[in-house]
Design a protein around this motif. Structure first.
Motif: not given
Length: 597
Positions: A477-491, A401-409
């Protein structure tokens, strides 16, 4: 007077014994097996021959050969290789060609004449030369054999051996095998000679021990091959002759000038510290070195040999896979010699096959098929000379199985497999954490955690390999880093909001346009309402009355440009009376209620 009769009786007895001794001839004749032998009947009477009979008794034959002189007739019921020798009219010589161990026995020749019957009793002793061999079962033992001889051979050793054990074995054909075993009495290797004497040998046969044995070596290790032929006198030369699957070469040492010659591979060399070059070193030993190594040691006494068969053993690679839920396949690949595969629980319907490769290694494949619908946990047991103990393989496929506990993991799990699964990531992950959990049933759950390390969105793939999988299983599966998620929301958030606003305006315009057009036309109609009412009671009524009365059209003052044009008319299919007239309105522009307003 009384002495005369006694004296006559005495001389008569002597005469009778003399005649008896002359009429019976007895001797032994030795013959070597395989040759031609002639047996002579020595009883030859001085008077004319009446008859001659040969009576033959061997280990497995009783027969006669007779000749009667008065009519020249003969009789014979013996084997064809027994016959009278040509050229002897009185049939006094019996010929056997070839003589064999089966002809060993008693041959009696009876010769009759008017004088009486004379006998020749010949014992034929067929001698069989033994086959002499000298072998070495291990470096400290030499075994000398004189096999199938008659009579038994005599074996001695040089140097003398007090502890040697000599045994005899008598065969049904009365030949004898003599076996003598020599065991070295000291740690120093001794070159021994076996001396065999036998009546069929012109001189004793000497056999110098050829130290012949098999040496097992595991592939990849270092191996030393010892030349055990060490003469007691000064060494003249030593030659190693090497014959393998793909190589023939020699390594030579000459004592008188100390020169050496070698045309073998570099990984074959003499072991340092041995001045007589008696030890050959191979490092590392491989399957290509499997073969025969002969060491020839020469001195003034002769040449002595050590014959070593090098058997390179290769451990097989053991795998256990499951091609489908009811089948398990156990492989012992590339082993030498072939591995042995068994199953637990026992499998009567299992199919085991071998495949021999060009390098003489063997792959053994055994297939287990479940005989019932109940799932069975099977164990493949592989034994091989290179294993200290048998290898056991029990296979349980893991659940991936492959799961994502949060967007970066991302968390990849291979649950309850046996053996433990292997998890890797693509792209490669240096900071990934992989852990194993062993369960009471000895299955293993492997958990690997991937954390995004850059600001861009990343598609990661979990790659899980296991012996039960024909090919690795991939999960993405797709993942984001925490900084990447914040930058993506800003842009991207302003872009999304602008898009939503524009879409709302466009939808509003599309739904409101027909109502604006209707209201514009309604305004034009409302401005001319008073004019409509004036004309209703005057020109309009007048025009209608003229039409009813069959008069002409409406007066010229009523035109299309008048305010009445805001209510377009339809073609009148039938003339309506004024009392029933109802103004008709085009619903596309104005409703009746809007005109009335």
């Amino acid at each position: 007077m009384n002495l005369f009769p006694k004296t006559c009786c005495f001389f008569s007895l002597l005469a009778f014994l003399s005649v008896l001794s002359e009429t019976v001839t007895k001797y032994t004749l030795n013959a070597r097996s395989g040759q031609e032998i002639a047996i002579n009947c020595s009883a030859r009477p001085s008077t004319q021959l009446s008859a001659r009979i040969w009576k033959i008794k061997t280990h497995n034959m009783n027969c006669v050969m007779s000749f009667r002189a008065q009519d020249g007739k003969t009789f014979k019921n013996c084997s064809e290789h027994l016959r009278w020798k040509p050229g002897y009219e009185t049939f006094s010589v019996l010929l056997i060609n070839p003589v064999g161990i089966k002809d060993d026995g008693i041959y009696i020749c009876e010769t009759s004449s008017v004088e009486g019957t004379y006998f020749s009793n010949i014992t034929l002793n067929v001698q069989v030369p033994p086959v002499v061999t000298l072998t070495s079962e291990d470096p400290s033992t030499a075994v000398c054999r004189a096999s199938g001889g008659k009579p038994a051979a005599n074996i001695s050793w040089h140097p003398a051996c007090e502890s040697c054990i000599t045994e005899q074995q008598v065969h049904p054909d009365r030949t004898v095998s003599v076996i003598s075993t020599y065991r070295a009495s000291s740690e120093h290797e001794t070159l021994v000679r076996c001396v065999v004497s036998h009546p069929t040998f012109l001189e004793a046969q000497n056999k110098t021990a050829v130290n012949k044995y098999t040496l097992n070596a595991r592939s990849g290790q270092e191996i030393a091959i010892n030349c055990s032929a060490r003469p007691s006198t000064q060494l003249s030369a030593r030659i190693w002759k090497i014959t393998t699957h793909n190589m023939n070469c020699i390594m030579v040492f000459r004592a008188h000038d100390g020169k050496t010659f070698k045309n073998c591979s570099e990984h074959l060399r003499w072991k340092p510290g041995y001045e007589t070059f008696s030890v050959l070193l191979i490092n590392p030993v491989g399957i290509k070195d499997d073969g025969i190594y002969i060491c020839e040691t020469s001195n003034v006494d002769g040449t002595y040999f050590s014959n070593i068969t090098l058997n390179v053993q290769v451990p097989p690679v053991v795998t256990l896979t499951s091609e489908d839920p009811s089948t398990a396949v156990c492989r012992a690949s590339g082993g030498k010699p072939a591995a042995n595969i068994s199953w637990h629980p026992a499998c009567e319907s299992c199919i085991t096959e071998q495949q021999v490769h060009p390098d003489k290694t063997v792959t053994v494949v055994s297939t287990y098929r479940a005989s019932s619908e109940h799932e069975t946990l099977v164990t493949c047991v592989v034994s091989h000379p290179t294993f200290l103990e048998a290898q056991n393989k029990t296979v349980v496929p893991p659940v991936v199985t492959l799961t994502s506990e949060d967007p970066s993991t991302a968390v990849c799990r291979a649950s309850r497999g046996k053996p433990a699964a292997n998890i890797s990531w693509h792209p490669a992950c240096e900071s990934c954490i992989t852990e194993q959990q062993v369960h009471p049933d000895r299955t293993v759950t492997v958990v690997s955690t991937y954390r995004a390390s850059n600001e861009n969105e990343t598609l990661v793939t979990c790659v899980v390999s296991h012996p039960t999988f024909l090919e690795a299983q991939n999960k993405t599966i797709g993942v984001w880093s925490s900084g990447g998620l914040q930058a993506a929301l800003t842009i991207r958030l302003p872009i999304v909001l602008c898009f939503i606003t524009f879409s709302s305006i466009l939808v509003f315009l599309l739904f409101k346009r027909p109502q604006v057009l209707r209201r514009s036309y309604k305004c034009a109609c409302s401005q001319n309402t008073s004019l409509h009412r004036k004309y209703e009671n005057t020109e309009a009524n007048f025009a209608l009355q003229k039409v009813v009365q069959g008069g002409s059209d409406a007066p010229a003052s009523v035109s299309a440009d008048s305010p009445v044009a805001c209510q377009p008319t339809r073609e009148v299919e039938a003339v309506k009376t004024y009392a029933n007239y109802t103004p008709e309105v085009n619903t596309v522009y104005c409703s009746v209620s809007e005109v009335a307003a």
